[in-house]
Design an enzyme around this catalytic site. Structure first.
Site, PDB file in Angstrom:
ATOM      1  N   ASP A   1      39.780 -27.791 -12.436  1.00 32.40           N
ATOM      2  CA  ASP A   1      39.759 -26.740 -11.313  1.00 32.40           C
ATOM      3  C   ASP A   1      41.039 -26.292 -10.808  1.00 32.40           C
ATOM      4  OD1 ASP A   1      37.110 -27.416 -11.489  1.00 32.40           O
ATOM      5  OD2 ASP A   1      37.138 -28.669  -9.457  1.00 32.40           O
TER       6      ASP A   1
HETATM    7  C1  26A Z   1      26.046 -27.007 -10.744  1.00 32.71           C
HETATM    8  N1  26A Z   1      26.720 -28.067 -10.799  1.00 32.71           N
HETATM    9  C2  26A Z   1      26.389 -29.435 -11.287  1.00 32.71           C
HETATM   10  C3  26A Z   1      28.034 -27.967  -9.883  1.00 32.71           C
HETATM   11  C4  26A Z   1      29.081 -29.111  -9.943  1.00 32.71           C
HETATM   12  C5  26A Z   1      29.983 -28.690  -9.348  1.00 32.71           C
HETATM   13  N2  26A Z   1      30.533 -27.398  -8.900  1.00 32.71           N
HETATM   14  C6  26A Z   1      29.538 -26.614  -9.065  1.00 32.71           C
HETATM   15  N3  26A Z   1      28.238 -26.752  -9.469  1.00 32.71           N
HETATM   16  N4  26A Z   1      28.938 -30.316 -10.278  1.00 32.71           N
HETATM   17  C7  26A Z   1      30.353 -30.720  -9.919  1.00 32.71           C
HETATM   18  N5  26A Z   1      31.121 -29.841  -9.524  1.00 32.71           N
HETATM   19  C8  26A Z   1      32.398 -29.993  -8.655  1.00 32.71           C
HETATM   20  O1  26A Z   1      33.431 -30.144  -9.563  1.00 32.71           O
HETATM   21  C9  26A Z   1      34.436 -30.491  -8.820  1.00 32.71           C
HETATM   22  C10 26A Z   1      35.414 -31.229  -9.733  1.00 32.71           C
HETATM   23  O2  26A Z   1      35.755 -30.383 -10.941  1.00 32.71           O
HETATM   24  C11 26A Z   1      32.586 -30.976  -7.568  1.00 32.71           C
HETATM   25  O3  26A Z   1      31.932 -30.472  -6.343  1.00 32.71           O
HETATM   26  C12 26A Z   1      33.902 -31.398  -7.795  1.00 32.71           C
HETATM   27  O4  26A Z   1      34.677 -30.980  -6.334  1.00 32.71           O
END
Ligand code: 26A
Length: 346
Positions: A301
């Site tokens: 990210d």
């Molecule tokens: C729909 N999903 C599964 C998700 C996520 C996500 N952010 C948005 N949608 N699953 C994990 N994360 C985020 O990825 C970040 C690390 O790359 C987590 O909240 C974490 O901050």
């Protein structure tokens, strides 16, 4: 692009509060999780018990998360004040307040679609060594809708923005909102940047992902996401450079911009392919001493955040990659997807 213009980058995805703790194999096994993965919580399993378990038994920390929200905070970190605005769905609760506070501190403007009846989304993050397993209960984030995007005050922000970043995780939520931004970008020759986000997106959300593909000016992913894409699209290769090339050369809606595919590979070089160009370039990462690594959750990210900051500033491609790698190297020194304060300058 005028340098003094506000909110030049607009980002969309799922605001989540991360409930992050160091776990162990037994914990992963208890919830049927892989050591390194990102999934949606399945209410037909015990997944929804994970959050309390982490808080009560593993000394979990609450950290602002949501992949594209981390990216948006990261881009704002490297850009002048009031450069980035972020959209997504949240509740009206303690978790939303924590998210708003973290974003405010980072100088990121958020415009949430607030659903007072549904709790803010949460993501259980289990750290084991250098792996992280994420299990997300989307909550109010799952209720983002086109109506919010089209609200006159929000749509004005869309029209004002000069670049768009969408996290691929949003394909599980509201593909029509993604398509609106994608088409807005192409119609006005503004860059549309998409992250593949996780292997399950190209695997299980192939149809909406592919519908948006002609609009990608930049597509960003890591090596496992690239492989999952290759697999689900029958590319017949596991070679990251080949996959990047295939992504770069997919049919494109706006011919005024050559598509760029950027694949990160942890500590291995970042691979960059440009539409119509034979050579696929590699850029070594900013290496940091092992003992300075806190956790790598959110490194991707952060990379995207630095990269987007470069795009918004109109920097050359290799500079954008370098900005991404620089921000990622800062983020992995912090706990979770965070950036050091006081601010470092690039
Ligand atoms: C729909 N999903 C599964 C998700 C996520 C996500 N952010 C948005 N949608 N699953 C994990 N994360 C985020 O990825 C970040 C690390 O790359 C987590 O909240 C974490 O901050």
């Amino acid at each position: 692009m005028a340098a003094d213009k506000e909110y030049r980058l607009l980002c969309l995805e799922n605001p989540l509060l991360d409930i992050q703790a160091v776990g162990n194999d037994a914990l992963l096994e208890k919830y049927g999780l892989k050591a390194n993965d990102a999934i949606l919580a399945d209410p037909n399993t015990n997944h929804l018990d994970l959050y309390e378990d982490l808080l009560n038994n593993y000394d979990a920390k609450l950290i602002a998360g949501g992949a594209a929200q981390n990216t948006a905070r990261g881009a704002q970190y490297m850009l002048p004040p009031n450069s980035v605005v972020y959209l997504g769905g949240a509740g009206d609760d303690k978790y939303a307040a924590i998210l708003r506070d973290a974003c405010k501190q980072a100088g990121l403007r958020v415009e949430y679609r607030v659903d007072p009846k549904i709790p803010t989304g949460r993501c259980g993050v289990v750290i084991t060594g250098h792996n992280r397993s994420m299990c997300t209960d989307l909550g109010a984030a799952n209720h983002y809708d086109l109506e919010h995007l089209k609200r006159p005050d929000i749509w004005a922000l869309v029209e004002n923005a000069e670049a768009y970043y969408v996290g691929g995780y949003h394909f599980t939520v509201c593909p029509p909102a993604i398509m609106e931004l994608a088409k807005q970008a192409a119609a006005n020759n503004k860059p549309f940047i998409l992250s593949l986000s996780a292997p399950f997106i190209p695997q299980f959300f192939k149809e909406p992902l592919d519908a948006s593909a002609p609009y990608w000016d930049y597509v960003i992913g890591n090596e496992t996401e690239a492989e999952a894409y290759a697999d689900s699209h029958g590319l017949g290769t596991k070679d990251v450079k080949e996959i990047a090339k295939a992504l770069a050369n997919l049919p494109k809606a706006n011919p005024q911009r050559k598509r760029v595919a950027v694949i990160t590979q942890g500590t291995e070089p970042t691979v960059v392919a440009v539409q119509g160009e034979d050579e696929v370039k590699e850029y070594p990462v900013h290496a940091i001493p092992k003992e300075e690594i806190n956790d790598t959750n959110g490194a991707g990210d952060a990379f995207a955040g630095g990269f987007c900051a470069g795009i918004v500033e109109g920097r050359p491609l290799e500079k954008c990659v370098d900005m991404g790698q620089w921000l990622a190297s800062l983020s992995i020194r912090e706990l979770g997807p965070s950036y050091p304060f006081p601010k470092r300058t690039y």
